[in-house]
Design an enzyme around this catalytic site. Structure first.
Site, PDB file in Angstrom:
ATOM      1  N   SER A  46     -11.423  -8.968   3.575  1.00 48.38           N
ATOM      2  CA  SER A  46     -12.679  -9.088   2.817  1.00 48.38           C
ATOM      3  C   SER A  46     -12.427  -9.504   1.365  1.00 48.38           C
ATOM      4  O   SER A  46     -13.243 -10.225   0.776  1.00 48.38           O
ATOM      5  CB  SER A  46     -13.496  -7.790   2.890  1.00 48.38           C
ATOM      6  OG  SER A  46     -12.900  -6.754   2.163  1.00 48.38           O
ATOM      7  N   ASN A  47     -11.326  -9.071   0.776  1.00 49.10           N
ATOM      8  CA  ASN A  47     -11.012  -9.532  -0.586  1.00 49.10           C
ATOM      9  C   ASN A  47     -10.682 -11.020  -0.597  1.00 49.10           C
ATOM     10  O   ASN A  47     -11.058 -11.742  -1.525  1.00 49.10           O
ATOM     11  CB  ASN A  47      -9.863  -8.723  -1.185  1.00 49.10           C
ATOM     12  CG  ASN A  47     -10.345  -7.437  -1.816  1.00 49.10           C
ATOM     13  OD1 ASN A  47     -10.962  -7.464  -2.879  1.00 49.10           O
ATOM     14  ND2 ASN A  47     -10.095  -6.317  -1.155  1.00 49.10           N
ATOM     15  N   MET A  86      -0.019  -5.480   3.322  1.00 53.96           N
ATOM     16  CA  MET A  86       0.505  -4.121   3.402  1.00 53.96           C
ATOM     17  C   MET A  86       2.020  -4.092   3.644  1.00 53.96           C
ATOM     18  O   MET A  86       2.531  -3.231   4.342  1.00 53.96           O
ATOM     19  CB  MET A  86      -0.241  -3.346   4.499  1.00 53.96           C
ATOM     20  CG  MET A  86      -1.746  -3.304   4.279  1.00 53.96           C
ATOM     21  SD  MET A  86      -2.264  -2.779   2.607  1.00 53.96           S
ATOM     22  CE  MET A  86      -2.106  -0.994   2.800  1.00 53.96           C
ATOM     23  N   ARG A  87       2.720  -5.026   3.028  1.00 53.10           N
ATOM     24  CA  ARG A  87       4.176  -5.101   3.190  1.00 53.10           C
ATOM     25  C   ARG A  87       4.773  -5.296   1.801  1.00 53.10           C
ATOM     26  O   ARG A  87       4.178  -5.982   0.966  1.00 53.10           O
ATOM     27  CB  ARG A  87       4.491  -6.319   4.069  1.00 53.10           C
ATOM     28  CG  ARG A  87       5.887  -6.418   4.559  1.00 53.10           C
ATOM     29  CD  ARG A  87       5.984  -7.525   5.579  1.00 53.10           C
ATOM     30  NE  ARG A  87       5.320  -7.189   6.834  1.00 53.10           N
ATOM     31  CZ  ARG A  87       5.867  -6.425   7.777  1.00 53.10           C
ATOM     32  NH1 ARG A  87       7.070  -5.943   7.625  1.00 53.10           N
ATOM     33  NH2 ARG A  87       5.201  -6.153   8.883  1.00 53.10           N
ATOM     34  N   ASN A 115      -2.046  -8.551  -7.449  1.00 56.65           N
ATOM     35  CA  ASN A 115      -2.440  -7.698  -6.323  1.00 56.65           C
ATOM     36  C   ASN A 115      -3.696  -6.926  -6.701  1.00 56.65           C
ATOM     37  O   ASN A 115      -3.942  -6.680  -7.881  1.00 56.65           O
ATOM     38  CB  ASN A 115      -1.314  -6.697  -6.024  1.00 56.65           C
ATOM     39  CG  ASN A 115      -1.649  -5.750  -4.876  1.00 56.65           C
ATOM     40  OD1 ASN A 115      -2.199  -6.174  -3.850  1.00 56.65           O
ATOM     41  ND2 ASN A 115      -1.327  -4.467  -5.035  1.00 56.65           N
ATOM     42  N   HIS A 127      -5.397  -3.220  -6.003  1.00 58.48           N
ATOM     43  CA  HIS A 127      -5.035  -1.893  -5.504  1.00 58.48           C
ATOM     44  C   HIS A 127      -6.252  -0.975  -5.643  1.00 58.48           C
ATOM     45  O   HIS A 127      -6.918  -0.978  -6.684  1.00 58.48           O
ATOM     46  CB  HIS A 127      -3.855  -1.338  -6.317  1.00 58.48           C
ATOM     47  CG  HIS A 127      -3.395  -0.002  -5.826  1.00 58.48           C
ATOM     48  ND1 HIS A 127      -2.684   0.148  -4.649  1.00 58.48           N
ATOM     49  CD2 HIS A 127      -3.574   1.246  -6.323  1.00 58.48           C
ATOM     50  CE1 HIS A 127      -2.444   1.434  -4.462  1.00 58.48           C
ATOM     51  NE2 HIS A 127      -2.958   2.122  -5.456  1.00 58.48           N
ATOM     52  N   SER A 175      -7.891  -1.758  -9.275  1.00 56.16           N
ATOM     53  CA  SER A 175      -7.134  -2.421 -10.344  1.00 56.16           C
ATOM     54  C   SER A 175      -6.545  -3.719  -9.823  1.00 56.16           C
ATOM     55  O   SER A 175      -6.034  -3.767  -8.703  1.00 56.16           O
ATOM     56  CB  SER A 175      -5.967  -1.535 -10.806  1.00 56.16           C
ATOM     57  OG  SER A 175      -6.396  -0.239 -11.162  1.00 56.16           O
ATOM     58  N   GLU A 202       8.480  -2.784  -9.059  1.00 53.48           N
ATOM     59  CA  GLU A 202       8.029  -1.400  -8.948  1.00 53.48           C
ATOM     60  C   GLU A 202       6.681  -1.356  -8.231  1.00 53.48           C
ATOM     61  O   GLU A 202       5.727  -2.040  -8.656  1.00 53.48           O
ATOM     62  CB  GLU A 202       7.875  -0.792 -10.359  1.00 53.48           C
ATOM     63  CG  GLU A 202       7.566   0.690 -10.331  1.00 53.48           C
ATOM     64  CD  GLU A 202       6.986   1.189 -11.665  1.00 53.48           C
ATOM     65  OE1 GLU A 202       6.295   2.217 -11.624  1.00 53.48           O
ATOM     66  OE2 GLU A 202       7.208   0.536 -12.691  1.00 53.48           O
ATOM     67  N   ASP A 204       3.139  -1.108  -7.233  1.00 57.25           N
ATOM     68  CA  ASP A 204       1.884  -0.929  -7.984  1.00 57.25           C
ATOM     69  C   ASP A 204       2.126  -0.611  -9.458  1.00 57.25           C
ATOM     70  O   ASP A 204       1.335   0.100 -10.093  1.00 57.25           O
ATOM     71  CB  ASP A 204       1.024   0.180  -7.329  1.00 57.25           C
ATOM     72  CG  ASP A 204       0.700  -0.135  -5.877  1.00 57.25           C
ATOM     73  OD1 ASP A 204       0.499  -1.322  -5.555  1.00 57.25           O
ATOM     74  OD2 ASP A 204       0.652   0.799  -5.055  1.00 57.25           O
ATOM     75  N   GLU A 263     -14.201  -4.043  -5.636  1.00 52.72           N
ATOM     76  CA  GLU A 263     -13.061  -4.964  -5.541  1.00 52.72           C
ATOM     77  C   GLU A 263     -13.547  -6.408  -5.421  1.00 52.72           C
ATOM     78  O   GLU A 263     -13.000  -7.320  -6.039  1.00 52.72           O
ATOM     79  CB  GLU A 263     -12.185  -4.616  -4.326  1.00 52.72           C
ATOM     80  CG  GLU A 263     -11.471  -3.278  -4.435  1.00 52.72           C
ATOM     81  CD  GLU A 263     -10.587  -2.977  -3.231  1.00 52.72           C
ATOM     82  OE1 GLU A 263      -9.928  -3.900  -2.729  1.00 52.72           O
ATOM     83  OE2 GLU A 263     -10.541  -1.806  -2.796  1.00 52.72           O
TER      84      GLU A 263
HETATM   85  C1  GAR Z   1      -8.442  -3.164  -0.026  1.00 52.30           C
HETATM   86  O1  GAR Z   1      -9.136  -1.988  -0.310  1.00 52.30           O
HETATM   87  C2  GAR Z   1      -7.254  -3.311  -0.952  1.00 52.30           C
HETATM   88  O2  GAR Z   1      -7.486  -2.822  -2.247  1.00 52.30           O
HETATM   89  C3  GAR Z   1      -6.236  -2.469  -0.246  1.00 52.30           C
HETATM   90  O3  GAR Z   1      -6.423  -2.734   1.117  1.00 52.30           O
HETATM   91  C4  GAR Z   1      -7.786  -3.098   1.340  1.00 52.30           C
HETATM   92  C5  GAR Z   1      -7.788  -4.426   2.048  1.00 52.30           C
HETATM   93  O4  GAR Z   1      -9.083  -4.769   2.475  1.00 52.30           O
HETATM   94  N1  GAR Z   1      -4.912  -2.776  -0.679  1.00 52.30           N
HETATM   95  C6  GAR Z   1      -3.930  -1.892  -0.734  1.00 52.30           C
HETATM   96  O5  GAR Z   1      -4.056  -0.724  -0.424  1.00 52.30           O
HETATM   97  C7  GAR Z   1      -2.625  -2.449  -1.236  1.00 52.30           C
HETATM   98  N2  GAR Z   1      -1.726  -1.409  -1.533  1.00 52.30           N
HETATM   99  P1  GAR Z   1      -9.436  -6.265   2.843  1.00 52.30           P
HETATM  100  O6  GAR Z   1      -8.412  -6.713   3.898  1.00 52.30           O
HETATM  101  O7  GAR Z   1     -10.798  -6.187   3.443  1.00 52.30           O
HETATM  102  O8  GAR Z   1      -9.384  -7.094   1.620  1.00 52.30           O
END
Ligand code: GAR
Length: 185
Positions: free
Chosen positions: A15-16, A87-88, A104, A106, A133, A140, A142, A171
Site C-alpha cells: 500500500s505504501n 521485511m528483509r 525507508n 517505519h 517515520s 544500523e 531503523d 504513512e
Molecule cells: C507498513 O506499515 C510499513 O511501515 C511497515 O510495513 C507495512 C507495510 O505495508 N514497515 C516495516 O515494518 C519495516 N520495518 P504496505 O506493504 O501496505 O506498504
C-alpha cells in the site's frame, strides 16, 4: 528536466508503494522489486505497466540475490531506493554501495520502537501518540537520519490492528511528500 528514478522494494501488500506511485511528484517509479515473487504489490505494479523484479533469496543465498536485485535496479536506471514494507535486512555491503540513497518508512516515531511489533509496544508503554517515520537506511536497523514523521493519537480502546490502520493512513500521506522533498534536495 528528467525526473529522479526511484526503485521500490516491498515484501507484501504494497500500500505504501501504491501511495508512492499515485502521488509521485518530482520522481518516477522506474521499478518495483520484491523478495517475495507472490507479493500482492508486484501484481498491482505490473498492472500499472511498471517494470518489476521478483526473486526469492531462498536457495541462492543473500549475496547472489542482492547482486541480481542490484543488476535489475541499475538496468532500470534507479537512482534512489525506497523501501516500502520490505521485511528483509539489506547487507552492509549493499547499503554501503547505495549510501545515502536508500530511504525507508517505519511504523513508529523513531527513535522509539525500532524493529517489529511497534504498535503493540507503543500501546503497552501507555503512549498517547504513535506515528511513522521516513528515514535514511544505514547499517544500523531503523537507525539512520529521520527525514520526516507523521503523528496519530492512540485511542484508549486501540488494539495493535486498529492503531496499525491509523498509522498506515498517515504513512500514505507522509512517504510521497518526504520522498518528493528528498529527491529535490
Ligand atoms: C507498513 O506499515 C510499513 O511501515 C511497515 O510495513 C507495512 C507495510 O505495508 N514497515 C516495516 O515494518 C519495516 N520495518 P504496505 O506493504 O501496505 O506498504
Amino acid at each position: 528536466m528528467t525526473e529522479c528514478k526511484v526503485g521500490i522494494l516491498l515484501s507484501g501488500r504494497g500500500s505504501n508503494m501504491m501511495a508512492l506511485v499515485e502521488q509521485a511528484h518530482g520522481y518516477t517509479v522506474a521499478m518495483v522489486a520484491s523478495d517475495k515473487p507472490a507479493a500482492a504489490g508486484l501484481a498491482w505494479a505490473r498492472g500499472r505497466g511498471i517494470a518489476t523484479f521478483a526473486l526469492s533469496p531462498k536457495g541462492i543465498g543473500k549475496a547472489a540475490y542482492e547482486r541480481a536485485l542490484e543488476d535489475a535496479l541499475r538496468e532500470a536506471g534507479v537512482e534512489i531506493i525506497a523501501l516500502a514494507g520490505y521485511m528483509r535486512l539489506l547487507s552492509d555491503a549493499f547499503v554501503g554501495r547505495w549510501r545515502g540513497r536508500i530511504v525507508n518508512i517505519h511504523p513508529s516515531l523513531l527513535p522509539k520502537y525500532k524493529g517489529l511489533d511497534t504498535h503493540a509496544r507503543a500501546i503497552a508503554a501507555g503512549d498517547a501518540i504513535a506515528g511513522c517515520s521516513v528515514h535514511i537506511v544505514t547499517e544500523e536497523l531503523d537507525g539512520g537520519d529521520v527525514l520526516g514523521q507523521g503523528e496519530v493519537p492512540i485511542e484508549p480502546d486501540d488494539t495493535p490492528d486498529t492503531l496499525a490502520a491509523r498509522v498506515l493512513a498517515a504513512e500514505h500521506g507522509l512517504y510521497p511528500r518526504i520522498l518528493s522533498a528528498f529527491v529535490a534536495r
